[in-house]
Design a protein around this motif. Sequence first.
Motif, PDB file in Angstrom:
ATOM      1  N   ASP A  37       0.751  -1.378  -0.002  1.00  0.00           N
ATOM      2  CA  ASP A  37      -0.071  -0.146  -0.086  1.00  0.00           C
ATOM      3  C   ASP A  37       0.768   1.489  -0.116  1.00  0.00           C
ATOM      4  N   HIS A  38       2.075   0.995   0.144  1.00  0.00           N
ATOM      5  CA  HIS A  38       2.966   2.358   0.248  1.00  0.00           C
ATOM      6  C   HIS A  38       3.202   2.767  -1.178  1.00  0.00           C
ATOM      7  N   PRO A  39       3.041   4.147  -1.520  1.00  0.00           N
ATOM      8  CA  PRO A  39       3.139   4.478  -2.585  1.00  0.00           C
ATOM      9  C   PRO A  39       4.804   4.425  -3.296  1.00  0.00           C
ATOM     10  N   VAL A  40       5.517   4.268  -2.387  1.00  0.00           N
ATOM     11  CA  VAL A  40       6.978   4.203  -3.085  1.00  0.00           C
ATOM     12  C   VAL A  40       7.412   2.790  -2.989  1.00  0.00           C
ATOM     13  N   THR A  41       7.015   2.177  -1.842  1.00  0.00           N
ATOM     14  CA  THR A  41       7.889   0.952  -1.839  1.00  0.00           C
ATOM     15  C   THR A  41       6.996  -0.053  -2.789  1.00  0.00           C
ATOM     16  N   VAL A 438      11.906   5.570  14.396  1.00  0.00           N
ATOM     17  CA  VAL A 438      11.020   6.368  13.388  1.00  0.00           C
ATOM     18  C   VAL A 438      12.071   6.950  12.405  1.00  0.00           C
ATOM     19  N   HIS A 439      11.650   6.675  11.040  1.00  0.00           N
ATOM     20  CA  HIS A 439      12.426   6.881  10.154  1.00  0.00           C
ATOM     21  C   HIS A 439      11.701   8.109   9.079  1.00  0.00           C
ATOM     22  N   THR A 440      12.840   9.190   8.730  1.00  0.00           N
ATOM     23  CA  THR A 440      12.448   9.818   7.866  1.00  0.00           C
ATOM     24  C   THR A 440      12.898   9.478   6.533  1.00  0.00           C
ATOM     25  N   ALA A 441      13.043  10.150   5.479  1.00  0.00           N
ATOM     26  CA  ALA A 441      13.492   9.587   3.805  1.00  0.00           C
ATOM     27  C   ALA A 441      14.251  10.718   3.289  1.00  0.00           C
ATOM     28  N   TYR A 442      15.237  10.198   2.238  1.00  0.00           N
ATOM     29  CA  TYR A 442      15.571  11.116   1.400  1.00  0.00           C
ATOM     30  C   TYR A 442      15.299  10.916  -0.007  1.00  0.00           C
ATOM     31  N   GLY A 443      14.297  10.181  -0.055  1.00  0.00           N
ATOM     32  CA  GLY A 443      14.048   9.816  -1.464  1.00  0.00           C
ATOM     33  C   GLY A 443      12.255  10.063  -1.810  1.00  0.00           C
ATOM     34  N   HIS A 444      11.718   9.944  -0.545  1.00  0.00           N
ATOM     35  CA  HIS A 444      10.352  10.443  -0.682  1.00  0.00           C
ATOM     36  C   HIS A 444       9.909  11.356   0.541  1.00  0.00           C
ATOM     37  N   VAL A 445       8.679  11.646   0.673  1.00  0.00           N
ATOM     38  CA  VAL A 445       8.117  12.469   1.764  1.00  0.00           C
ATOM     39  C   VAL A 445       6.996  11.817   2.948  1.00  0.00           C
ATOM     40  N   TYR A 446       7.343  10.481   3.096  1.00  0.00           N
ATOM     41  CA  TYR A 446       6.567   9.613   3.996  1.00  0.00           C
ATOM     42  C   TYR A 446       7.665   9.181   5.350  1.00  0.00           C
ATOM     43  N   LEU A 447       6.672   9.654   6.432  1.00  0.00           N
ATOM     44  CA  LEU A 447       7.349   9.257   7.852  1.00  0.00           C
ATOM     45  C   LEU A 447       6.879   7.976   8.224  1.00  0.00           C
ATOM     46  N   ARG A 515       2.157  10.493   5.225  1.00  0.00           N
ATOM     47  CA  ARG A 515       2.699  11.440   4.276  1.00  0.00           C
ATOM     48  C   ARG A 515       2.711  12.864   5.084  1.00  0.00           C
ATOM     49  N   LEU A 516       3.926  13.576   4.609  1.00  0.00           N
ATOM     50  CA  LEU A 516       3.880  14.881   5.241  1.00  0.00           C
ATOM     51  C   LEU A 516       3.020  15.837   4.490  1.00  0.00           C
ATOM     52  N   ASN A 517       2.585  16.971   5.222  1.00  0.00           N
ATOM     53  CA  ASN A 517       1.688  17.794   4.940  1.00  0.00           C
ATOM     54  C   ASN A 517       2.329  18.566   3.425  1.00  0.00           C
ATOM     55  N   VAL A 518       2.967  18.261   2.801  1.00  0.00           N
ATOM     56  CA  VAL A 518       3.226  18.692   1.657  1.00  0.00           C
ATOM     57  C   VAL A 518       2.220  18.847   0.490  1.00  0.00           C
ATOM     58  N   PRO A 519       2.280  19.602  -0.345  1.00  0.00           N
ATOM     59  CA  PRO A 519       1.314  19.778  -1.405  1.00  0.00           C
ATOM     60  C   PRO A 519       1.138  18.544  -2.405  1.00  0.00           C
ATOM     61  N   ASP A 520       0.107  17.999  -2.758  1.00  0.00           N
ATOM     62  CA  ASP A 520      -0.009  16.897  -3.387  1.00  0.00           C
ATOM     63  C   ASP A 520       0.853  16.746  -4.533  1.00  0.00           C
ATOM     64  N   GLU A 521       0.873  17.965  -5.314  1.00  0.00           N
ATOM     65  CA  GLU A 521       1.745  17.828  -6.451  1.00  0.00           C
ATOM     66  C   GLU A 521       2.895  18.638  -6.197  1.00  0.00           C
ATOM     67  N   PHE A 522       3.810  17.907  -5.588  1.00  0.00           N
ATOM     68  CA  PHE A 522       5.115  18.655  -4.901  1.00  0.00           C
ATOM     69  C   PHE A 522       5.924  19.192  -5.799  1.00  0.00           C
TER      70      PHE A 522
END
Length: 693
Positions: A37-41, A438-447, A515-522
């Motif tokens: 279900d994860h949009p990147v994984t 808890v993990h941040t990322a440096y290839g997407h915007v999901y915590l 997902r962080l509260n960044v705009p949908d189309e980042f």
Amino acid sequence: MQTGIVRGACPHDCPDTCAMLVHVRDGRAVRVQGDPDHPVTQGFLCTKVNRYVERTYHADRLTVPLRRVGAKGEGRFEPATWDEALDDIARRLNEVRNGPHGPQAILPYSYSGTLGKVQNESMDRRFFHRIGASLLDRTICATAGSVGWGVTYGDRMGPTPVEAEHARFILLWGTNTLTSNPHLWPALRRARERGARIIAIDPIRTRTAAQCDEHLAIRPGTDAALALGMMHVIFRDGLQDADYLREHTVGWEALRERAAEWTPARTAEVVGLPAERIELLAREYATAHPSFIRLNYGLQRHHGGGMAVRTVCILPAVTGAWRELGGGATLSTSGAFKLNGNALQKPEWIPPGTRTINMIRLGEALTRPDAGVGGPPVQAFVVYNSNPAAVAPDLGQVRQGLLRDDLFTVVMEHFLTDTARYADWVLPATTQLEHWDVHTAYGHVYLTLNRPSIAPVGESLPNTEIFRRLAARMGLDDPAFQDDDVTLIRQSLESSHPWLEGVSFERLVEDGWVRLNVPDEFRPYADPHPNTPTGKIQIVAPELEALGLDTLPTYIPPAESADADPAHAARFPLMMLSPPEHPFMNSTFVNVPRLSDAAGDTTVLLHPNEAAVRGIQADDRVRCWNDRGHFFGRAVVTEDVRPGVAVSYGVRWAMRSEDGRTVNDTTSQRVTDMGAGATFYDNAVEVEPAPSA
């Protein structure tokens, strides 16, 4: 949980930060899978992490504290209790701390064995800050590019895979995506199905380059020159976005003058591509919409690496590619995560005047009486989340330091690694399946939250708990040392930044990732207000003047190249590149049988012309050497590397390598132009036939 599925996160140093599902049966993990279900994984894990259960239950896993009984480096230990270990370590650290050289004679050493905010940079920092230990400058991977990007754009952000699939022209610049960023590849495939063209720019024909529409094999470390040559054509032909440059940048007029110097002919001579191909590349890039550049940290591992990243990442500002969905460039998305690092680390506890030691100059730090930076010698060395006897440069000098009888060394580990063999105490640490994080990322915007799915194997403890217990033994009674791991996670989320609004521990427990509260189309730099001193994209960055650097993008050749040091290059005419081996994650997974079998023996890749002049044939045993050291490998003669280049994939353990030597015996402790980063790919060598072992 005894049986079921537990949500977790991959802990390793990769942009993808995958959401994992851990399948548990009767209290034992039986397999891991990517969260579908994860949009990147998108349901899959890489070759390495698919073996995480095998690694967790490996027969050689450390399960009790070990006390050295043999000589340093010999690897002979006896089991001990935690009380014995902690009492002795606390006593020895306190002796150093209260001794004539003071607490700065203690040096911590860690990096990204896990990227979790809790197990990687919380209780450990509190501990070392409170006792007044030397600070460690953690530069080994990303600092040159991070500074280069930062002085230009401020926070590191860019399109994620979700946006990248909208691109129509894609440059994979100095990145082996299928090995180092595999979850971007499905998005690029979807982009290609929609008509995108993908070009790899890399001195090596990697497995990624082989899958691209075209591979441009430039000379190592000449990326900035190629970018300037492209800008020459873009400005000359009027293909720049003048409005974007005027509204959102400072210094673009000076850049236009600088680029005018980089004619296609001059650029071709430096980078090793035909002038007409440079012309075509520039026009393709500037006229395709959207255009996307994925650059990675290998790009900056030479003397001019920070400037190289800075120069390449300015290209989308010149063309205005940032305006479009999927356009721009990505080095890292880590700048989007505004967690409360100060709450975790307590930097206010650092005593004024505490010195900082650069981790890539570890050889100097452990062998010089002033640690190479002034002040006392290093008398105690505490290692966790890293394996410096395998990953640090100039390993001959590192080993010399680790062999000192007067150096007290503690290593927290899963296995008896190269580094652990030099330790006085080895402490068993938990793996990702056994602790909170808890993990941040440096290839997407999901915590992503990591929940423990199994009980600790043997007597292993989380890093945080080890430091809590050490703090208590050493008389550190601040209440902050009582915070448990869930409390630490909650503290990290105490941020007022709007992108973290509503991102709570409870949501993470419920959903696993948010997902962080960044705009949908980042599109972070479509209408930018970057946190640079000028509030604009800094094509001219005045702060670089203090570093003795050009404030404009420029080309800085690799220090050991013929362009910079012809005499040295005449002695050592091959530039050695040592990118990651596909089955390994730095030095992690090296001892997992199926992965080590897949990697095979150490190899040295040479172009047929280079092999021929040295009398080397395929499968010959060869010696690769320079003034710093040597290692042995098996020759692979291939046109996958350009002339003037040698390649040996890493990172190997010395104990599993012939003669106990690896490619890092030849790499140097030289630092990059900015960020004081590592120069692993600025490594001139010679290769010669070697007699049979």
